[in-house]
Design a protein around this motif. Structure first.
Motif, mmCIF file in Angstrom:
data_model
loop_
_atom_site.group_PDB
_atom_site.id
_atom_site.type_symbol
_atom_site.label_atom_id
_atom_site.label_comp_id
_atom_site.label_asym_id
_atom_site.label_seq_id
_atom_site.Cartn_x
_atom_site.Cartn_y
_atom_site.Cartn_z
ATOM 1 N N LYS A 103 -36.967 10.919 -14.703
ATOM 2 C CA LYS A 103 -36.145 9.796 -14.755
ATOM 3 C C LYS A 103 -36.211 8.466 -15.645
ATOM 4 C CE LYS A 103 -34.600 8.938 -10.224
ATOM 5 N NZ LYS A 103 -34.207 7.967 -9.122
ATOM 6 N N LEU A 104 -37.424 8.424 -15.820
ATOM 7 C CA LEU A 104 -37.143 6.874 -16.935
ATOM 8 C C LEU A 104 -37.108 7.440 -17.984
ATOM 9 C CD1 LEU A 104 -40.638 5.214 -15.232
ATOM 10 C CD2 LEU A 104 -37.814 4.111 -15.263
ATOM 11 N N ALA A 105 -37.806 8.045 -18.469
ATOM 12 C CA ALA A 105 -37.957 8.674 -19.448
ATOM 13 C C ALA A 105 -36.239 9.067 -20.213
ATOM 14 C CB ALA A 105 -39.171 9.914 -19.728
ATOM 15 N N ILE A 114 -31.176 -0.697 -17.205
ATOM 16 C CA ILE A 114 -31.258 -1.742 -15.751
ATOM 17 C C ILE A 114 -32.252 -0.740 -14.284
ATOM 18 C CG2 ILE A 114 -30.244 -2.926 -14.106
ATOM 19 C CD1 ILE A 114 -29.361 -3.582 -16.664
ATOM 20 N N ILE A 115 -33.349 -1.254 -14.442
ATOM 21 C CA ILE A 115 -34.141 -1.051 -13.345
ATOM 22 C C ILE A 115 -34.695 -1.273 -12.582
ATOM 23 C CG2 ILE A 115 -36.409 -0.412 -13.310
ATOM 24 C CD1 ILE A 115 -35.806 1.269 -15.834
ATOM 25 N N ALA A 166 -27.357 2.328 -18.862
ATOM 26 C CA ALA A 166 -27.709 2.912 -17.977
ATOM 27 C C ALA A 166 -28.606 2.445 -17.095
ATOM 28 C CB ALA A 166 -28.503 3.694 -18.770
ATOM 29 N N GLY A 167 -29.100 2.869 -16.023
ATOM 30 C CA GLY A 167 -29.851 2.612 -14.786
ATOM 31 C C GLY A 167 -30.563 3.874 -14.496
ATOM 32 N N ALA A 168 -31.609 3.031 -13.258
ATOM 33 C CA ALA A 168 -32.544 4.065 -12.401
ATOM 34 C C ALA A 168 -33.481 3.084 -11.855
ATOM 35 C CB ALA A 168 -33.815 4.300 -14.170
ATOM 36 N N ASP A 169 -33.008 4.152 -10.681
ATOM 37 C CA ASP A 169 -33.907 3.489 -9.539
ATOM 38 C C ASP A 169 -34.464 4.399 -8.739
ATOM 39 O OD1 ASP A 169 -33.570 2.111 -6.609
ATOM 40 O OD2 ASP A 169 -31.740 0.907 -7.671
ATOM 41 N N VAL A 170 -35.117 3.968 -7.542
ATOM 42 C CA VAL A 170 -36.329 4.851 -6.328
ATOM 43 C C VAL A 170 -35.434 5.822 -6.630
ATOM 44 C CG1 VAL A 170 -37.362 3.299 -5.993
ATOM 45 C CG2 VAL A 170 -35.300 3.423 -4.306
ATOM 46 N N PRO A 171 -36.222 7.373 -6.863
ATOM 47 C CA PRO A 171 -37.397 7.682 -6.901
ATOM 48 C C PRO A 171 -37.946 6.734 -9.043
ATOM 49 C CG PRO A 171 -36.540 9.443 -6.458
ATOM 50 C CD PRO A 171 -36.122 8.382 -5.878
ATOM 51 N N LEU A 172 -38.532 6.354 -9.430
ATOM 52 C CA LEU A 172 -38.998 6.221 -10.447
ATOM 53 C C LEU A 172 -39.936 6.794 -11.029
ATOM 54 C CD1 LEU A 172 -38.600 2.216 -10.499
ATOM 55 C CD2 LEU A 172 -36.774 3.982 -10.961
ATOM 56 N N THR A 173 -39.204 7.844 -11.242
ATOM 57 C CA THR A 173 -40.039 9.006 -11.635
ATOM 58 C C THR A 173 -40.111 8.769 -12.861
ATOM 59 O OG1 THR A 173 -38.651 10.857 -11.832
ATOM 60 C CG2 THR A 173 -39.268 11.086 -9.850
ATOM 61 N N ALA A 201 -42.627 -8.319 -5.096
ATOM 62 C CA ALA A 201 -44.051 -7.127 -4.724
ATOM 63 C C ALA A 201 -44.133 -5.952 -5.668
ATOM 64 C CB ALA A 201 -43.532 -7.246 -3.102
ATOM 65 N N VAL A 202 -43.290 -5.390 -6.049
ATOM 66 C CA VAL A 202 -43.578 -4.377 -7.137
ATOM 67 C C VAL A 202 -42.720 -4.327 -8.616
ATOM 68 C CG1 VAL A 202 -42.533 -2.999 -5.117
ATOM 69 C CG2 VAL A 202 -40.804 -3.568 -6.595
ATOM 70 N N PHE A 203 -42.993 -5.610 -8.765
ATOM 71 C CA PHE A 203 -42.663 -5.795 -10.179
ATOM 72 C C PHE A 203 -43.768 -5.737 -10.847
ATOM 73 C CE2 PHE A 203 -42.664 -8.142 -14.436
ATOM 74 C CZ PHE A 203 -40.908 -8.945 -14.199
ATOM 75 N N ASP A 204 -45.082 -6.168 -10.972
ATOM 76 C CA ASP A 204 -45.875 -5.261 -12.041
ATOM 77 C C ASP A 204 -46.261 -3.402 -11.764
ATOM 78 O OD1 ASP A 204 -48.355 -6.842 -13.645
ATOM 79 O OD2 ASP A 204 -49.420 -5.288 -12.137
ATOM 80 N N GLU A 205 -46.258 -3.054 -11.068
ATOM 81 C CA GLU A 205 -46.335 -1.980 -10.809
ATOM 82 C C GLU A 205 -44.885 -0.897 -11.126
ATOM 83 O OE1 GLU A 205 -45.583 1.896 -6.899
ATOM 84 O OE2 GLU A 205 -46.045 -0.278 -6.403
ATOM 85 N N VAL A 206 -44.254 -1.225 -11.493
ATOM 86 C CA VAL A 206 -42.346 -1.230 -11.654
ATOM 87 C C VAL A 206 -42.384 -0.949 -13.248
ATOM 88 C CG1 VAL A 206 -40.255 -0.836 -11.949
ATOM 89 C CG2 VAL A 206 -40.959 -1.204 -9.527
ATOM 90 N N THR A 207 -43.277 -2.471 -13.704
ATOM 91 C CA THR A 207 -43.137 -2.637 -15.154
ATOM 92 C C THR A 207 -44.190 -1.987 -15.685
ATOM 93 O OG1 THR A 207 -41.831 -5.006 -14.910
ATOM 94 C CG2 THR A 207 -43.286 -4.196 -17.099
ATOM 95 N N ALA A 208 -45.126 -1.376 -15.184
ATOM 96 C CA ALA A 208 -46.190 -0.843 -15.694
ATOM 97 C C ALA A 208 -45.639 0.924 -15.674
ATOM 98 C CB ALA A 208 -47.591 -0.195 -14.748
ATOM 99 N N ALA A 209 -45.000 1.017 -14.837
ATOM 100 C CA ALA A 209 -44.122 2.415 -15.030
ATOM 101 C C ALA A 209 -42.796 2.679 -15.961
ATOM 102 C CB ALA A 209 -43.545 2.865 -13.696
#
Length: 281
Positions: free
Chosen positions: A53-55, A20-21, A43-50, A71-79
């Motif tokens: 952390k994502l790996a 869950i992001i 598992a979960g991840a939240d800001v800061p999405l380094t 508002a941040v969907f595209d940016e977060v999905t790309a990360a």
């Protein structure tokens, strides 16, 4: 299984991990809590999405669910995408589906599935929990079964639809509920002379709209603007107001009665049954 087919969902232990992001947001935290209670691999991840952390969160994931604001969907999905296994399903829970599906399909070459839980983060214990499922590109039966199985284990009821049909429906159900309430209370605002005349039915409507028009106003405003069908829904509503202005109230009442016709039929049936029982006495 979903309402629209006979697909068999895989057993929970065979579906792999879901990540869950946005796991500390209201909806993300609710999904995490229900998944843990159901004994799912989560598992979960939240800001800061380094990247680190994502790996760690995405390692070995069978599915990633993006639970972040539009508002941040595209940016977060790309990360997130560079850290997912190639066969992982990328999903979301946003209240619009056409735009997020296009964003996910642009960023992810694997299977994409849109979802929309049609309830908030704190549902009643015995509430119906419907979830709309909208297949995206490369989403085969096994990927849909994965997504449906996850929500089924959370106690939800899933159904399949298209992104376009979903957004048309939400423009009329969710967005029109917001915009008509907003316009109504904006019209009456500042008119102190009305306060002595407030009725119980008005206060019930005022109470029902309070959270939507105060705490959640920015959320619903964003959903209205993000849905390509919102303005057409407003135009259709204006036609109903034109009927009212022309005095066709009976026609509007007849149309509106559609929502309660089943209850009225049940009431008539019960009355007929009671009459027959009384006649036999």
């Amino acid at each position: 299984m979903g309402e629209s087919g006979t697909r068999q969902t895989a057993p929970a232990h065979a579906r792999g991990k879901t990540v869950i992001i946005g796991s500390q947001g209201r909806m993300g935290a609710m999904l995490i809590q229900r998944a843990q209670a159901a004994g799912l691999a989560i598992a979960g991840a939240d800001v800061p999405l380094t990247p680190e952390k994502l790996a760690d969160a995405c390692a070995g994931a069978a599915m990633a669910i993006i639970c972040v604001p539009a508002a941040v969907f595209d940016e977060v999905t790309a990360a997130v995408c560079p850290h997912l296994p190639p066969a992982a399903v990328l999903a979301d829970i946003t209240s619009v589906k056409e735009q997020p599906l296009r964003q996910m399909e642009r960023l992810w070459a694997g299977p994409v599935v849109g979802t929309h839980p049609l309830f908030g983060p704190n549902p009643e214990a015995d509430a119906d929990l419907p979830v709309a499922i909208t297949p995206g590109h490369h989403a085969g039966p096994e990927h849909l079964a994965l997504v449906e199985g996850f929500f089924a284990d959370l106690g939800c009821r899933t159904f399949l639809t298209s992104a376009e049909k979903h957004d048309q429906a939400m423009a009329r159900i969710q967005n029109m509920n917001f915009i008509t309430s907003l316009a109504y209370f904006a019209l009456l605002a500042g008119q102190d002379d009305l306060l002595p005349f407030l009725t119980p039915s008005f206060r019930r409507r005022q109470h029902a709209a309070r959270k939507m028009l105060t705490e959640d106003a920015r959320l619903f405003s964003g959903l209205f603007e993000a849905n390509a069908h919102s303005h057409e829904a407003v135009r259709q509503y204006r036609q109903m107001l034109n009927l009212a202005a022309a005095g066709d109230i009976d026609l509007l009442c007849e149309r509106a009665g559609w929502w309660w016709q089943e209850a009225e039929s049940e009431g008539e049936h019960e009355a007929e049954s009671a009459g027959r029982r009384k006649g036999r006495m």
